[in-house]
Scaffold this motif. Structure first.
Motif, short mmCIF file in Angstrom:
data_model
loop_
_atom_site.label_atom_id
_atom_site.label_comp_id
_atom_site.label_asym_id
_atom_site.label_seq_id
_atom_site.Cartn_x
_atom_site.Cartn_y
_atom_site.Cartn_z
N THR A 24 0.80 -1.23 0.00
CA THR A 24 0.00 0.00 0.00
C THR A 24 0.84 1.27 0.00
N GLY A 25 2.12 1.15 0.34
CA GLY A 25 2.97 2.33 0.40
C GLY A 25 2.93 3.05 1.74
N ILE A 26 2.21 2.49 2.70
CA ILE A 26 2.18 3.09 4.05
C ILE A 26 3.50 2.76 4.73
N LYS A 27 4.14 3.78 5.28
CA LYS A 27 5.44 3.57 5.89
C LYS A 27 5.34 2.72 7.15
N GLN A 28 6.16 1.67 7.19
CA GLN A 28 6.17 0.78 8.36
C GLN A 28 6.53 1.54 9.63
N GLU A 29 7.39 2.53 9.49
CA GLU A 29 7.80 3.32 10.66
C GLU A 29 6.59 3.97 11.33
N ILE A 30 5.66 4.48 10.54
CA ILE A 30 4.47 5.14 11.10
C ILE A 30 3.62 4.12 11.85
N ILE A 31 3.42 2.94 11.27
CA ILE A 31 2.63 1.90 11.92
C ILE A 31 3.33 1.45 13.20
N MET A 61 -10.34 -3.56 28.92
CA MET A 61 -9.04 -3.53 28.26
C MET A 61 -9.09 -4.28 26.93
N VAL A 62 -9.71 -5.44 26.94
CA VAL A 62 -9.80 -6.24 25.71
C VAL A 62 -10.62 -5.48 24.67
N ARG A 63 -11.73 -4.87 25.09
CA ARG A 63 -12.56 -4.10 24.17
C ARG A 63 -11.76 -2.94 23.56
N GLY A 64 -10.95 -2.28 24.36
CA GLY A 64 -10.12 -1.18 23.87
C GLY A 64 -9.08 -1.65 22.87
N ILE A 65 -8.43 -2.76 23.19
CA ILE A 65 -7.40 -3.29 22.28
C ILE A 65 -8.03 -3.73 20.96
N VAL A 66 -9.16 -4.41 21.04
CA VAL A 66 -9.84 -4.86 19.81
C VAL A 66 -10.29 -3.65 18.98
N ALA A 67 -10.86 -2.64 19.64
CA ALA A 67 -11.32 -1.44 18.93
C ALA A 67 -10.16 -0.74 18.23
N LYS A 68 -9.03 -0.61 18.92
CA LYS A 68 -7.87 0.06 18.32
C LYS A 68 -7.27 -0.79 17.21
N SER A 69 -7.31 -2.09 17.36
CA SER A 69 -6.79 -2.98 16.31
C SER A 69 -7.60 -2.81 15.03
N PHE A 70 -8.91 -2.71 15.18
CA PHE A 70 -9.74 -2.50 13.99
C PHE A 70 -9.57 -1.10 13.43
N ALA A 71 -9.42 -0.11 14.30
CA ALA A 71 -9.25 1.27 13.84
C ALA A 71 -7.98 1.43 13.02
N ILE A 72 -6.91 0.72 13.41
CA ILE A 72 -5.65 0.85 12.67
C ILE A 72 -5.74 0.20 11.29
N MET A 73 -6.77 -0.61 11.07
CA MET A 73 -6.98 -1.21 9.74
C MET A 73 -7.48 -0.18 8.72
N ILE A 74 -8.07 0.89 9.20
CA ILE A 74 -8.71 1.86 8.31
C ILE A 74 -7.75 2.41 7.25
N PRO A 75 -6.54 2.85 7.62
CA PRO A 75 -5.64 3.34 6.56
C PRO A 75 -5.33 2.29 5.50
N PHE A 76 -5.21 1.03 5.92
CA PHE A 76 -4.94 -0.03 4.95
C PHE A 76 -6.15 -0.24 4.04
N ILE A 77 -7.34 -0.19 4.61
CA ILE A 77 -8.57 -0.35 3.82
C ILE A 77 -8.67 0.77 2.80
N LEU A 78 -8.38 2.00 3.24
CA LEU A 78 -8.42 3.14 2.32
C LEU A 78 -7.40 2.98 1.20
N ALA A 96 -5.65 10.19 8.42
CA ALA A 96 -6.18 9.18 9.33
C ALA A 96 -5.11 8.69 10.30
N LEU A 97 -3.92 8.43 9.78
CA LEU A 97 -2.81 7.99 10.65
C LEU A 97 -2.42 9.09 11.63
N SER A 98 -2.42 10.33 11.17
CA SER A 98 -2.07 11.45 12.03
C SER A 98 -3.08 11.62 13.16
N ILE A 99 -4.36 11.54 12.82
CA ILE A 99 -5.40 11.67 13.84
C ILE A 99 -5.28 10.55 14.86
#
Length: 157
Positions: A24-31, A61-78, A96-99
């Motif tokens: 996708t060209g997303i920098k690994q450093e940012i992730i 805690m689990v709900r937060g981790i799962v929510a953030k895991s899915f949220a980080i997928m958004i840039p890849f989906i885009l 999206a990554l900046s926010i």
């Protein structure tokens, strides 16, 4: 046995993320930086709860981790969507990554404040703002694509 499964799981996630970043060209450093911020937010959040003598709930805690895991997928989906529809979405992906990074940093600083002062901070929900913005952007993009396709059919007639 469980440790081996967890280790394999991390290798799979890491490899898959690396391949996605490359494609996708997303920098690994940012992730990687965002992953560190998520981890630090988790640790400071637990420390904040303990310092304020609140119960540390594993379900939360689990709900937060799962929510953030899915949220980080958004840039890849885009990014993948952009490749399919042949539209450069790099600026929206970076936004999206900046926010996400700012949101995690805000939360970390809020947690540290709570540890220091012993009082709860009301957090701004920037991830929800991001979701609303992205949904509006995608809706506008779909309408634009539909209009372009409809206009092309009229020209062919």
């Amino acid at each position: 046995m469980i440790d081996k499964k967890i280790k394999i799981g991390w290798y799979v996630v890491g490899s898959f993320t690396g391949v996605l970043c490359s494609y996708t060209g997303i920098k690994q450093e940012i992730i990687f930086i965002i992953a560190i911020l998520v981890f630090v937010d988790f640790i400071t959040g637990v420390a904040s709860s303990i310092s304020r003598k609140q119960q540390v709930a594993s379900a939360r805690m689990v709900r937060g981790i799962v929510a953030k895991s899915f949220a980080i997928m958004i840039p890849f989906i885009l990014a993948l969507m952009g490749k399919v529809i042949q539209v450069d979405l790099s600026s929206i992906i970076f936004a999206a990554l900046s926010i996400f990074a700012v949101s995690e940093s805000y939360s970390i600083i809020g947690n540290i404040y709570e540890i220091h002062e012993g009082e709860e901070v009301t957090e701004q929900d920037s991830i929800t703002i991001l979701f609303k913005y992205l949904l509006k952007f995608l809706n506008d993009k779909l309408e634009s694509l539909y209009q372009d396709k409809h206009n092309d059919k009229e020209k062919d007639s």
